[in-house]
Write an enzyme that holds these catalytic residues in place. Structure first.
Site, PDB file in Angstrom:
ATOM      1  N   LYS A  22      -8.872  61.278  -2.090  1.00 58.42           N
ATOM      2  CA  LYS A  22      -8.458  62.656  -1.759  1.00 58.42           C
ATOM      3  C   LYS A  22      -8.050  62.776  -0.287  1.00 58.42           C
ATOM      4  O   LYS A  22      -6.985  63.286   0.034  1.00 58.42           O
ATOM      5  CB  LYS A  22      -9.618  63.622  -2.041  1.00 58.42           C
ATOM      6  CG  LYS A  22      -9.476  64.987  -1.388  1.00 58.42           C
ATOM      7  CD  LYS A  22     -10.610  65.889  -1.765  1.00 58.42           C
ATOM      8  CE  LYS A  22     -11.485  66.415  -0.665  1.00 58.42           C
ATOM      9  NZ  LYS A  22     -11.008  66.836   0.596  1.00 58.42           N
ATOM     10  N   ASN A  23      -8.917  62.289   0.596  1.00 60.65           N
ATOM     11  CA  ASN A  23      -8.637  62.499   2.019  1.00 60.65           C
ATOM     12  C   ASN A  23      -7.459  61.668   2.508  1.00 60.65           C
ATOM     13  O   ASN A  23      -6.918  61.935   3.584  1.00 60.65           O
ATOM     14  CB  ASN A  23      -9.883  62.205   2.867  1.00 60.65           C
ATOM     15  CG  ASN A  23     -10.937  63.288   2.716  1.00 60.65           C
ATOM     16  OD1 ASN A  23     -10.693  64.299   2.041  1.00 60.65           O
ATOM     17  ND2 ASN A  23     -12.088  63.097   3.331  1.00 60.65           N
ATOM     18  N   CYS A 116     -14.231  74.031   2.233  1.00 60.08           N
ATOM     19  CA  CYS A 116     -15.671  74.150   2.077  1.00 60.08           C
ATOM     20  C   CYS A 116     -16.327  74.797   3.297  1.00 60.08           C
ATOM     21  O   CYS A 116     -15.924  74.553   4.432  1.00 60.08           O
ATOM     22  CB  CYS A 116     -16.272  72.757   1.878  1.00 60.08           C
ATOM     23  SG  CYS A 116     -15.921  72.090   0.250  1.00 60.08           S
ATOM     24  N   ARG A 121     -15.615  74.754  11.816  1.00 56.68           N
ATOM     25  CA  ARG A 121     -14.326  74.103  11.598  1.00 56.68           C
ATOM     26  C   ARG A 121     -13.152  74.767  12.340  1.00 56.68           C
ATOM     27  O   ARG A 121     -12.171  75.209  11.723  1.00 56.68           O
ATOM     28  CB  ARG A 121     -14.016  74.013  10.090  1.00 56.68           C
ATOM     29  CG  ARG A 121     -15.149  73.385   9.303  1.00 56.68           C
ATOM     30  CD  ARG A 121     -14.780  73.065   7.891  1.00 56.68           C
ATOM     31  NE  ARG A 121     -14.147  71.758   7.756  1.00 56.68           N
ATOM     32  CZ  ARG A 121     -13.855  71.202   6.582  1.00 56.68           C
ATOM     33  NH1 ARG A 121     -14.116  71.839   5.473  1.00 56.68           N
ATOM     34  NH2 ARG A 121     -13.293  70.015   6.528  1.00 56.68           N
ATOM     35  N   ASP A 304     -19.448  62.959   4.709  1.00 58.34           N
ATOM     36  CA  ASP A 304     -19.126  63.315   3.328  1.00 58.34           C
ATOM     37  C   ASP A 304     -20.140  62.759   2.330  1.00 58.34           C
ATOM     38  O   ASP A 304     -20.183  63.209   1.190  1.00 58.34           O
ATOM     39  CB  ASP A 304     -17.726  62.808   2.955  1.00 58.34           C
ATOM     40  CG  ASP A 304     -16.644  63.632   3.619  1.00 58.34           C
ATOM     41  OD1 ASP A 304     -16.855  64.837   3.819  1.00 58.34           O
ATOM     42  OD2 ASP A 304     -15.590  63.070   3.944  1.00 58.34           O
ATOM     43  N   ARG A 396     -12.452  70.007  -6.818  1.00 60.61           N
ATOM     44  CA  ARG A 396     -11.514  69.866  -5.699  1.00 60.61           C
ATOM     45  C   ARG A 396     -11.363  68.400  -5.309  1.00 60.61           C
ATOM     46  O   ARG A 396     -10.320  68.015  -4.768  1.00 60.61           O
ATOM     47  CB  ARG A 396     -12.030  70.651  -4.486  1.00 60.61           C
ATOM     48  CG  ARG A 396     -11.936  72.166  -4.661  1.00 60.61           C
ATOM     49  CD  ARG A 396     -12.252  72.874  -3.380  1.00 60.61           C
ATOM     50  NE  ARG A 396     -11.679  72.119  -2.294  1.00 60.61           N
ATOM     51  CZ  ARG A 396     -12.167  72.043  -1.081  1.00 60.61           C
ATOM     52  NH1 ARG A 396     -13.248  72.702  -0.771  1.00 60.61           N
ATOM     53  NH2 ARG A 396     -11.571  71.327  -0.143  1.00 60.61           N
TER      54      ARG A 396
HETATM   55  C1  UD1 Z   1     -11.888  65.531   7.521  1.00 62.43           C
HETATM   56  C2  UD1 Z   1     -12.161  65.299   6.053  1.00 62.43           C
HETATM   57  C3  UD1 Z   1     -13.598  65.647   5.710  1.00 62.43           C
HETATM   58  C4  UD1 Z   1     -14.551  64.867   6.609  1.00 62.43           C
HETATM   59  C5  UD1 Z   1     -14.186  65.077   8.081  1.00 62.43           C
HETATM   60  C6  UD1 Z   1     -15.013  64.210   9.018  1.00 62.43           C
HETATM   61  C7  UD1 Z   1     -10.042  65.661   4.944  1.00 62.43           C
HETATM   62  C8  UD1 Z   1      -9.232  66.499   4.030  1.00 62.43           C
HETATM   63  N1  UD1 Z   1     -11.262  66.107   5.273  1.00 62.43           N
HETATM   64  O1  UD1 Z   1     -12.079  66.920   7.770  1.00 62.43           O
HETATM   65  O2  UD1 Z   1     -13.838  65.309   4.350  1.00 62.43           O
HETATM   66  O3  UD1 Z   1     -15.872  65.308   6.388  1.00 62.43           O
HETATM   67  O4  UD1 Z   1     -12.799  64.750   8.296  1.00 62.43           O
HETATM   68  O5  UD1 Z   1     -14.908  62.875   8.672  1.00 62.43           O
HETATM   69  O6  UD1 Z   1      -9.622  64.588   5.342  1.00 62.43           O
HETATM   70  N2  UD1 Z   1     -13.385  70.144  15.316  1.00 62.43           N
HETATM   71  C9  UD1 Z   1     -13.205  70.986  16.397  1.00 62.43           C
HETATM   72  N3  UD1 Z   1     -11.928  71.391  16.716  1.00 62.43           N
HETATM   73  C10 UD1 Z   1     -10.844  71.004  15.991  1.00 62.43           C
HETATM   74  C11 UD1 Z   1     -11.040  70.125  14.887  1.00 62.43           C
HETATM   75  C12 UD1 Z   1     -12.324  69.720  14.566  1.00 62.43           C
HETATM   76  O7  UD1 Z   1     -14.161  71.366  17.065  1.00 62.43           O
HETATM   77  O8  UD1 Z   1      -9.707  71.405  16.327  1.00 62.43           O
HETATM   78  C13 UD1 Z   1     -14.755  69.698  14.938  1.00 62.43           C
HETATM   79  C14 UD1 Z   1     -15.180  70.239  13.571  1.00 62.43           C
HETATM   80  O9  UD1 Z   1     -15.729  71.541  13.651  1.00 62.43           O
HETATM   81  C15 UD1 Z   1     -16.226  69.227  13.137  1.00 62.43           C
HETATM   82  C16 UD1 Z   1     -15.685  67.928  13.743  1.00 62.43           C
HETATM   83  O10 UD1 Z   1     -14.771  68.298  14.767  1.00 62.43           O
HETATM   84  O11 UD1 Z   1     -17.474  69.515  13.696  1.00 62.43           O
HETATM   85  C17 UD1 Z   1     -15.005  67.031  12.728  1.00 62.43           C
HETATM   86  O12 UD1 Z   1     -13.894  67.686  12.179  1.00 62.43           O
HETATM   87  P1  UD1 Z   1     -12.596  66.887  11.687  1.00 62.43           P
HETATM   88  O13 UD1 Z   1     -12.760  65.435  11.989  1.00 62.43           O
HETATM   89  O14 UD1 Z   1     -11.408  67.589  12.230  1.00 62.43           O
HETATM   90  O15 UD1 Z   1     -12.680  67.097  10.119  1.00 62.43           O
HETATM   91  P2  UD1 Z   1     -11.546  67.570   9.125  1.00 62.43           P
HETATM   92  O16 UD1 Z   1     -10.256  66.935   9.496  1.00 62.43           O
HETATM   93  O17 UD1 Z   1     -11.629  69.026   8.954  1.00 62.43           O
END
Ligand code: UD1
Length: 417
Positions: A22-23, A116, A121, A304, A396
């Site tokens: 998925k990711n 989720c 986030r 995850d 999902r």
């Molecule tokens: C992706 C994955 C999710 C996984 C996560 C971490 C997908 C679709 N989802 O989510 O399954 O759990 O990576 O491996 O690929 N953050 C900020 N500012 C930002 C962006 C992120 O503070 O602009 C923080 C988030 O709140 C969180 C951390 O960084 O605490 C990790 O987020 P991120 O790596 O961006 O996860 P996703 O891309 O949302």
């Protein structure tokens, strides 16, 4: 309303073919928008997030055909740059359309992404990077709009290796003039897969697999056919199921090279694992041993799989410690596990779990995608019947978790309530 019914305490025996990731596939679908042509992706999982992304691409003007596990995207007719709210609210990955739309149409608009509820986030890292590359960013209330006559290469320093931000920057950078360097890039396997896909489309990205990615922007794109690797999180979920239920299973089509942290943890819990050539043979003869782990950015243990490990630790012979360092609300599932008799105390970012066996069947509610799968895992180690609501979260990311686990002997089914 769909509900998963599980009657626990059955050993698992047999084979499961692991679905595509998925990711990995969601960013590939977004990246297809950079090119005006035909993109074919194979081994695409038939999950709700893919159907949602498909809905977005079609509403933007693309023609797509999804047959079996093969997805064809004709992006020549891409017309619109605004992600409809109805889709954008449904999943987190809608935000990674900003980079490719900006690159191709010079503008993009979306609502704040849904997905989720596992923490705050924010998307600040995505937006500040796009701004540094020359985009004008307008973010207000519920909407985000970005536009740029021309994007330019830049040195981007990420304060946290965000997966989504790295993906957005990568995609925007391939359509920029000059060189972009992402310092402190995420190293999750899905980033490597996206880089390989972009390079197969004509991009020039160096440093793949490291935390310094260099993108030589402005290269012309071309049509491509690309296969999605197996889903490391689904494979990890089924290893969790084996630890809870006991038995002997074989997982086929697993990206074993990307599962080091998971395999180390499950071996530490007493699971015998042989991993080679994309297959895993795993055997669990006794209750799991307790575990001590911390989640973190790859190559650390994946957030995850934290909920699944919480479920397996709930039936371990002793006391486990699980620390969540990425998403602050991932422990919501602990409350549901407690309803099934699990002894879990949450202290800040740490869960202290005192194993007990068996758990007790119960009526529980999935709070998020991976937490929902963890409740199914717990149901396998519970006496009597469990009913797991909130299937819309689980679907999902899992094509058919009931089909997969029933195929190896679990007594579970998906029913309408
Ligand atoms: C992706 C994955 C999710 C996984 C996560 C971490 C997908 C679709 N989802 O989510 O399954 O759990 O990576 O491996 O690929 N953050 C900020 N500012 C930002 C962006 C992120 O503070 O602009 C923080 C988030 O709140 C969180 C951390 O960084 O605490 C990790 O987020 P991120 O790596 O961006 O996860 P996703 O891309 O949302």
């Amino acid at each position: 309303m769909s509900v998963i019914r599980v009657r626990g305490l059955q050993n698992l025996h047999g084979e499961i073919r692991i679905q595509g990731s998925k990711n990995a596939v969601l960013p590939l679908m977004a990246a297809a928008l950079l090119h005006s042509g035909i993109i074919v992706i194979t081994n695409v999982p038939r999950i709700q997030d893919v159907f949602c992304m498909l809905g977005i691409l079609e509403s933007l003007g693309c023609h797509c055909r999804f047959e079996g596990h093969e997805l064809m995207m004709d992006t020549r007719s891409l017309l619109l740059s605004r992600v409809p709210d109805v889709h954008g609210k449904q999943m987190r990955s809608s935000v990674i359309l900003l980079g490719p739309l900006l690159g191709r149409l010079h503008e993009a608009e979306t609502c704040y992404p849904g997905g989720c509820s596992i923490g705050r986030r924010p998307v600040d890292l995505h937006l500040s990077a796009l701004e540094k590359m020359g985009a004008e960013v307008w973010a207000k209330e519920d909407q985000i709009r970005v536009s740029a006559k021309a994007l330019h290469g830049s040195d981007i320093y990420l304060s946290f290796p965000s997966v989504g931000a790295t993906e957005n920057i990568l995609m925007a950078a391939t359509a920029s003039s000059g060189i972009t360097r992402i310092h402190g890039a995420a190293r999750e396997p899905e980033i490597e897969i996206l880089c390989r896909f972009l390079n197969a489309m004509g991009a020039a990205i160096d440093g793949i697999g490291s935390d310094l990615l260099t993108i030589h922007g402005g290269k012309p794109f071309h049509d491509v056919v690309f296969a999605v690797p197996g889903d490391r999180i689904v494979a990890g979920t089924y290893l969790g199921a084996l630890m809870a239920a006991g038995g002997n299973i074989r997982l086929l089509g697993v990206p074993t090279e990307h599962m080091g942290g998971t395999l180390a943890a499950v071996r530490g819990m007493g699971c015998e694992v042989k991993a080679q050539h994309g297959d895993i043979c795993a055997c669990m003869k006794e209750r799991p041993r307790p575990v001590s782990l911390c989640t973190g950015p790859y190559p650390e243990f994946s957030t995850d799989l934290q909920s699944v490990m919480l479920a397996a630790a709930s039936v371990a012979q002793g006391r486990s410690r699980i620390r969540e360092n990425v998403f602050e609300e991932r422990f919501a599932t602990a409350q549901e596990l407690q309803k099934m008799g699990a002894h879990i105390i949450i202290k800040g970012k740490t869960a202290l779990v005192t194993g007990t066996y068996p758990l007790a069947g119960g009526v529980v509610q999935a709070r998020d995608l991976r937490g929902g799968a963890a409740l199914v895992v717990a149901g396998l180690a519970a006496e009597g019947e469990s009913r797991i609501y909130g299937y819309s979260y689980i679907s999902r990311g899992y094509e058919d978790i009931s089909r997969d686990l029933a195929a190896v002997g679990a007594d579970l089914s998906l029913e309408e309530d």
